[in-house]
Design a protein around this motif. Structure first.
Motif, PDB file in Angstrom:
ATOM      1  N   ASP A 104       0.819  -1.217   0.000  1.00  0.00           N
ATOM      2  CA  ASP A 104       0.000   0.000   0.000  1.00  0.00           C
ATOM      3  C   ASP A 104       0.852   1.266   0.000  1.00  0.00           C
ATOM      4  OD1 ASP A 104      -2.263  -1.579   0.044  1.00  0.00           O
ATOM      5  OD2 ASP A 104      -2.679  -1.254   2.179  1.00  0.00           O
ATOM      6  N   LYS A 105       1.992   1.209   0.664  1.00  0.00           N
ATOM      7  CA  LYS A 105       2.867   2.383   0.750  1.00  0.00           C
ATOM      8  C   LYS A 105       3.859   2.460  -0.406  1.00  0.00           C
ATOM      9  CE  LYS A 105       2.302   2.989   5.638  1.00  0.00           C
ATOM     10  NZ  LYS A 105       2.892   3.258   6.921  1.00  0.00           N
ATOM     11  N   GLY A 106       3.803   1.478  -1.315  1.00  0.00           N
ATOM     12  CA  GLY A 106       4.629   1.525  -2.513  1.00  0.00           C
ATOM     13  C   GLY A 106       6.036   0.974  -2.363  1.00  0.00           C
ATOM     14  N   PHE A 107       6.296   0.279  -1.266  1.00  0.00           N
ATOM     15  CA  PHE A 107       7.638  -0.258  -1.056  1.00  0.00           C
ATOM     16  C   PHE A 107       7.859  -1.606  -1.733  1.00  0.00           C
ATOM     17  CE2 PHE A 107       7.261   2.654   2.629  1.00  0.00           C
ATOM     18  CZ  PHE A 107       8.295   3.506   2.278  1.00  0.00           C
ATOM     19  N   ILE A 108       6.780  -2.306  -2.033  1.00  0.00           N
ATOM     20  CA  ILE A 108       6.879  -3.529  -2.828  1.00  0.00           C
ATOM     21  C   ILE A 108       5.776  -3.525  -3.873  1.00  0.00           C
ATOM     22  CG2 ILE A 108       7.938  -4.943  -1.006  1.00  0.00           C
ATOM     23  CD1 ILE A 108       5.160  -6.325  -0.693  1.00  0.00           C
ATOM     24  N   CYS A 109       6.008  -4.287  -4.909  1.00  0.00           N
ATOM     25  CA  CYS A 109       5.004  -4.508  -5.940  1.00  0.00           C
ATOM     26  C   CYS A 109       5.314  -5.873  -6.546  1.00  0.00           C
ATOM     27  CB  CYS A 109       5.051  -3.402  -6.992  1.00  0.00           C
ATOM     28  SG  CYS A 109       3.570  -3.387  -8.038  1.00  0.00           S
ATOM     29  N   PHE A 110       4.562  -6.261  -7.541  1.00  0.00           N
ATOM     30  CA  PHE A 110       4.786  -7.543  -8.193  1.00  0.00           C
ATOM     31  C   PHE A 110       4.761  -7.336  -9.700  1.00  0.00           C
ATOM     32  CE2 PHE A 110       3.119  -8.356  -4.032  1.00  0.00           C
ATOM     33  CZ  PHE A 110       3.929  -9.377  -3.563  1.00  0.00           C
ATOM     34  N   GLY A 111       5.683  -8.009 -10.381  1.00  0.00           N
ATOM     35  CA  GLY A 111       5.738  -7.941 -11.833  1.00  0.00           C
ATOM     36  C   GLY A 111       4.634  -8.780 -12.455  1.00  0.00           C
ATOM     37  N   ASP A 112       4.506  -8.710 -13.764  1.00  0.00           N
ATOM     38  CA  ASP A 112       3.491  -9.503 -14.462  1.00  0.00           C
ATOM     39  C   ASP A 112       3.706 -11.000 -14.286  1.00  0.00           C
ATOM     40  OD1 ASP A 112       1.970  -7.381 -15.381  1.00  0.00           O
ATOM     41  OD2 ASP A 112       3.031  -7.249 -17.294  1.00  0.00           O
ATOM     42  N   ASP A 113       4.917 -11.387 -13.926  1.00  0.00           N
ATOM     43  CA  ASP A 113       5.211 -12.800 -13.675  1.00  0.00           C
ATOM     44  C   ASP A 113       4.925 -13.191 -12.227  1.00  0.00           C
ATOM     45  OD1 ASP A 113       7.230 -11.404 -12.416  1.00  0.00           O
ATOM     46  OD2 ASP A 113       8.868 -12.455 -13.427  1.00  0.00           O
ATOM     47  N   GLY A 114       4.487 -12.216 -11.415  1.00  0.00           N
ATOM     48  CA  GLY A 114       4.159 -12.481 -10.018  1.00  0.00           C
ATOM     49  C   GLY A 114       5.330 -12.352  -9.062  1.00  0.00           C
ATOM     50  N   LYS A 115       6.530 -12.107  -9.595  1.00  0.00           N
ATOM     51  CA  LYS A 115       7.706 -11.987  -8.731  1.00  0.00           C
ATOM     52  C   LYS A 115       7.712 -10.633  -8.029  1.00  0.00           C
ATOM     53  CE  LYS A 115      11.528 -13.989  -9.661  1.00  0.00           C
ATOM     54  NZ  LYS A 115      12.838 -14.348 -10.207  1.00  0.00           N
ATOM     55  N   ILE A 116       8.155 -10.671  -6.789  1.00  0.00           N
ATOM     56  CA  ILE A 116       8.183  -9.455  -5.986  1.00  0.00           C
ATOM     57  C   ILE A 116       9.191  -8.453  -6.545  1.00  0.00           C
ATOM     58  CG2 ILE A 116       9.924 -10.267  -4.336  1.00  0.00           C
ATOM     59  CD1 ILE A 116       8.136  -8.883  -2.143  1.00  0.00           C
ATOM     60  N   MET A 117       8.835  -7.197  -6.446  1.00  0.00           N
ATOM     61  CA  MET A 117       9.717  -6.085  -6.784  1.00  0.00           C
ATOM     62  C   MET A 117       9.838  -5.263  -5.503  1.00  0.00           C
ATOM     63  SD  MET A 117       7.842  -5.061 -10.364  1.00  0.00           S
ATOM     64  CE  MET A 117       8.893  -3.682 -10.720  1.00  0.00           C
ATOM     65  N   VAL A 118      11.049  -4.964  -5.109  1.00  0.00           N
ATOM     66  CA  VAL A 118      11.275  -4.232  -3.862  1.00  0.00           C
ATOM     67  C   VAL A 118      11.878  -2.874  -4.195  1.00  0.00           C
ATOM     68  CG1 VAL A 118      12.399  -4.280  -1.606  1.00  0.00           C
ATOM     69  CG2 VAL A 118      11.681  -6.422  -2.673  1.00  0.00           C
ATOM     70  N   SER A 119      11.318  -1.849  -3.606  1.00  0.00           N
ATOM     71  CA  SER A 119      11.816  -0.489  -3.813  1.00  0.00           C
ATOM     72  C   SER A 119      13.280  -0.391  -3.404  1.00  0.00           C
ATOM     73  CB  SER A 119      10.989   0.487  -2.975  1.00  0.00           C
ATOM     74  OG  SER A 119      11.582   1.767  -2.966  1.00  0.00           O
ATOM     75  N   LYS A 120      14.020   0.410  -4.130  1.00  0.00           N
ATOM     76  CA  LYS A 120      15.419   0.654  -3.776  1.00  0.00           C
ATOM     77  C   LYS A 120      15.532   1.436  -2.467  1.00  0.00           C
ATOM     78  CE  LYS A 120      17.015   0.351  -8.480  1.00  0.00           C
ATOM     79  NZ  LYS A 120      17.441   1.055  -9.670  1.00  0.00           N
ATOM     80  N   LEU A 121      14.415   1.961  -1.989  1.00  0.00           N
ATOM     81  CA  LEU A 121      14.414   2.666  -0.706  1.00  0.00           C
ATOM     82  C   LEU A 121      14.562   1.708   0.475  1.00  0.00           C
ATOM     83  CD1 LEU A 121      11.554   5.241  -1.401  1.00  0.00           C
ATOM     84  CD2 LEU A 121      14.023   5.633  -1.480  1.00  0.00           C
ATOM     85  N   ILE A 122      14.325   0.418   0.232  1.00  0.00           N
ATOM     86  CA  ILE A 122      14.507  -0.590   1.279  1.00  0.00           C
ATOM     87  C   ILE A 122      15.859  -1.253   1.053  1.00  0.00           C
ATOM     88  CG2 ILE A 122      13.684  -2.762   2.253  1.00  0.00           C
ATOM     89  CD1 ILE A 122      10.873  -1.932   1.571  1.00  0.00           C
ATOM     90  N   GLU A 123      16.728  -1.109   2.014  1.00  0.00           N
ATOM     91  CA  GLU A 123      18.052  -1.710   1.903  1.00  0.00           C
ATOM     92  C   GLU A 123      17.950  -3.226   2.040  1.00  0.00           C
ATOM     93  OE1 GLU A 123      20.945   0.131   4.438  1.00  0.00           O
ATOM     94  OE2 GLU A 123      20.111   2.118   4.063  1.00  0.00           O
ATOM     95  N   LYS A 124      18.789  -3.923   1.299  1.00  0.00           N
ATOM     96  CA  LYS A 124      18.763  -5.391   1.325  1.00  0.00           C
ATOM     97  C   LYS A 124      18.987  -5.937   2.727  1.00  0.00           C
ATOM     98  CE  LYS A 124      19.645  -6.135  -3.465  1.00  0.00           C
ATOM     99  NZ  LYS A 124      20.081  -7.045  -4.467  1.00  0.00           N
ATOM    100  N   ASP A 125      19.698  -5.196   3.553  1.00  0.00           N
ATOM    101  CA  ASP A 125      19.917  -5.614   4.944  1.00  0.00           C
ATOM    102  C   ASP A 125      18.602  -5.714   5.716  1.00  0.00           C
ATOM    103  OD1 ASP A 125      22.580  -5.420   4.261  1.00  0.00           O
ATOM    104  OD2 ASP A 125      22.979  -3.654   5.492  1.00  0.00           O
ATOM    105  N   CYS A 126      17.581  -5.012   5.259  1.00  0.00           N
ATOM    106  CA  CYS A 126      16.292  -4.979   5.955  1.00  0.00           C
ATOM    107  C   CYS A 126      15.323  -6.059   5.471  1.00  0.00           C
ATOM    108  CB  CYS A 126      15.641  -3.610   5.786  1.00  0.00           C
ATOM    109  SG  CYS A 126      16.575  -2.278   6.550  1.00  0.00           S
ATOM    110  N   TYR A 127      15.652  -6.752   4.398  1.00  0.00           N
ATOM    111  CA  TYR A 127      14.736  -7.751   3.837  1.00  0.00           C
ATOM    112  C   TYR A 127      14.319  -8.785   4.885  1.00  0.00           C
ATOM    113  CZ  TYR A 127      15.464  -6.347  -1.088  1.00  0.00           C
ATOM    114  OH  TYR A 127      15.497  -5.677  -2.283  1.00  0.00           O
TER     115      TYR A 127
END
Length: 62
Positions: A8-31
Motif C-alpha cells: 500500500d505504501k509503494g515499497f513492494i510490488c509484483f511484476g506480471d510474472d508475479g515476482k516481488i519487486m522491492v523499492s530501492k528505498l529498502i536496503e537489502k539488509d532490511c529484507y
C-alpha cells in the motif's frame, strides 16, 4: 510491517510474472527484518495484472 502495508505504501510490488519487486528505498539488509525474500512470488490473474501495472506506474517507489 506486513506485505499489504509495504504494498500500500509503494515499497513492494509484483511484476506480471508475479515476482516481488522491492523499492530501492529498502536496503537489502532490511529484507529479513521485513520478511521479504527476493524469491517471493504470487499467482496472478489477468485482472490482477492490470491493477499491478497501475500500481507499478503510480504507487511503487522504484
Amino acid at each position: 510491517m506486513q506485505f499489504d502495508e509495504l504494498f500500500d505504501k509503494g515499497f513492494i510490488c509484483f511484476g506480471d510474472d508475479g515476482k516481488i519487486m522491492v523499492s530501492k528505498l529498502i536496503e537489502k539488509d532490511c529484507y529479513e527484518l521485513l520478511n521479504i525474500s527476493s524469491s517471493d512470488q504470487i499467482a496472478l490473474t489477468d485482472k490482477n495484472k492490470g491493477y499491478l501495472k497501475w500500481h507499478r506506474d503510480k504507487i511503487f517507489k522504484r
